[in-house]
Design an enzyme around this catalytic site. Structure first.
Site, PDB file in Angstrom:
ATOM      1  N   GLU A 231      19.150  13.477  -0.864  1.00 43.39           N
ATOM      2  CA  GLU A 231      18.981  12.346  -1.759  1.00 43.39           C
ATOM      3  C   GLU A 231      19.684  11.122  -1.170  1.00 43.39           C
ATOM      4  O   GLU A 231      20.657  11.253  -0.423  1.00 43.39           O
ATOM      5  CB  GLU A 231      19.563  12.676  -3.136  1.00 43.39           C
ATOM      6  CG  GLU A 231      19.245  11.661  -4.215  1.00 43.39           C
ATOM      7  CD  GLU A 231      19.547  12.170  -5.612  1.00 43.39           C
ATOM      8  OE1 GLU A 231      19.266  11.438  -6.574  1.00 43.39           O
ATOM      9  OE2 GLU A 231      20.083  13.296  -5.740  1.00 43.39           O
ATOM     10  N   VAL A 288      23.818   8.983   2.101  1.00 40.85           N
ATOM     11  CA  VAL A 288      22.696   9.864   2.429  1.00 40.85           C
ATOM     12  C   VAL A 288      23.178  11.310   2.396  1.00 40.85           C
ATOM     13  O   VAL A 288      24.093  11.684   3.137  1.00 40.85           O
ATOM     14  CB  VAL A 288      22.106   9.525   3.812  1.00 40.85           C
ATOM     15  CG1 VAL A 288      20.934  10.453   4.134  1.00 40.85           C
ATOM     16  CG2 VAL A 288      21.653   8.067   3.863  1.00 40.85           C
ATOM     17  N   GLU A 289      22.555  12.097   1.540  1.00 41.56           N
ATOM     18  CA  GLU A 289      22.935  13.498   1.356  1.00 41.56           C
ATOM     19  C   GLU A 289      22.015  14.399   2.180  1.00 41.56           C
ATOM     20  O   GLU A 289      20.811  14.470   1.934  1.00 41.56           O
ATOM     21  CB  GLU A 289      22.845  13.886  -0.121  1.00 41.56           C
ATOM     22  CG  GLU A 289      23.747  13.079  -1.041  1.00 41.56           C
ATOM     23  CD  GLU A 289      25.161  13.629  -1.105  1.00 41.56           C
ATOM     24  OE1 GLU A 289      25.437  14.671  -0.481  1.00 41.56           O
ATOM     25  OE2 GLU A 289      25.996  13.005  -1.802  1.00 41.56           O
ATOM     26  N   LEU A 290      22.583  15.105   3.158  1.00 38.74           N
ATOM     27  CA  LEU A 290      21.826  16.052   3.969  1.00 38.74           C
ATOM     28  C   LEU A 290      21.656  17.383   3.248  1.00 38.74           C
ATOM     29  O   LEU A 290      22.435  17.719   2.357  1.00 38.74           O
ATOM     30  CB  LEU A 290      22.551  16.332   5.285  1.00 38.74           C
ATOM     31  CG  LEU A 290      22.915  15.175   6.210  1.00 38.74           C
ATOM     32  CD1 LEU A 290      23.676  15.710   7.419  1.00 38.74           C
ATOM     33  CD2 LEU A 290      21.678  14.429   6.649  1.00 38.74           C
TER      34      LEU A 290
END
Length: 327
Positions: A231, A288-290
């Protein structure tokens, strides 16, 4: 009596901690601070990059920043605010390596001209929380016996370190920035493995280092990589005149990665790095979520090829956007 009890506890737990740290060093399914340093040393010998220690962590580990490009203006990519998010470090080091190799040879990377780096450089800070990463991987070798006991208490009396987010003092680094810090409500009122926001903003030395460096380079865009959930968060009190610009940049990042673009929350609570950056510089920033959602642990290293595929072009895309006119 209290002193005797502490001595007994230290004696009891000294051996397990030591044994666990040794096992983790042999573990192949992590990306550690030591591995990052070895990679940066290797890349410094082969690529046109600048590697700088911009400060020290609470336990004296170097916080490394790496510049790729000749541009006086820059963008900034930061990884591992949280101990269990070392996958972000692995991603940024690979991005540095791949972009650097293409830049050195004057080649394109994924359709983007690396000559853009002559105008806008990229600063990489792959691991802002090296102590937290080491704790999360079970390496407490830099702690005294007493400090190991204190850290064990902060881990809710568990020797399963995989959920550890905080720095060595039990402060959650991404709750340490002044933008919205007062509004952050939490049940955690003392140092803990996660969510403790500290007694005041910029209390943690690692956050002081990052804030000072960010003010020094004044990047045009900032990205803070985290895990997990695939997300992108981009909105925190963005000024109305910047809304379209910031949304379009986040949208392009979402299209590249295939990640969900988070909808702005009316009453969003801040205190994160990108919240501070947006309000301090009035420029675009993204968290930024990996990885798929993994809850209170690190994503497995096996997910890395997928996350690299999704993110490999993000840095160069942001450079191109910055060259196009973000001020």
């Amino acid at each position: 009596m209290r002193r005797i009890i502490l001595i007994c506890l230290v004696s009891l737990f000294a051996f397990p901690f030591h044994t666990m740290a040794k096992v983790v060093k042999e573990e192949k399914n992590v990306y550690s601070f030591e591995m990052m340093e070895a990679d940066l040393t290797r890349l410094q010998q082969t690529l046109p990059i600048e590697v700088h220690s911009i400060g020290k962590s609470e336990k004296g580990r170097d916080i490394w920043a790496v510049k790729l490009g000749k541009g006086k203006k820059s963008i900034l990519l930061v990884g591992a605010h949280h101990g269990r998010e070392w996958l972000t470090t692995h991603l940024l080091v690979k991005m540095l390596e791949q972009y650097g190799m293409a830049y050195e040879k004057g080649k394109q990377f994924g359709g983007y001209s690396t000559k853009l780096l002559d105008e806008i450089s990229i600063w990489f800070i792959p691991m802002i929380n090296p102590d937290g990463v080491s704790i999360q991987q079970g390496n407490l070798s830099c702690f005294s016996h007493y400090e190991k006991i204190v850290t064990w208490q902060r881990n809710n009396y568990s020797i399963d370190w995989s959920r550890w987010k905080a720095n060595a003092k039990g402060i959650d680094l991404n709750r340490q920035y002044p933008a919205g810090w007062d509004e952050v409500k939490t049940d955690i009122s003392k140092p803990f493995y996660q969510f403790y926001k500290g007694k005041k903003p910029f209390e943690a030395v690692e956050v002081q280092v990052l804030a000072k460096f960010t003010k020094h380079i004044e990047p045009l865009i900032a990205v803070s990589y985290h895990t997990s959930g695939r997300e992108i968060f981009w909105h925190y009190h963005n000024k109305q005149e910047h809304m379209a610009r910031d949304y379009e940049l986040a949208k392009k990042t979402a299209e590249l990665t295939g990640y969900k673009l988070s909808k702005p929350e009316k009453h969003a609570v801040g205190s994160g790095f990108t919240d501070w950056f947006i309000t301090e510089f009035e420029r675009p920033a993204m968290t930024v979520e990996l990885s798929y959602l993994v809850e209170e642990t690190n994503p497995p290293l096996s997910v890395f090829p997928e996350e690299w595929k999704r993110n490999r072009l993000v840095g160069m895309m942001l450079v191109k956007e910055a060259v196009s006119g973000i001020k």
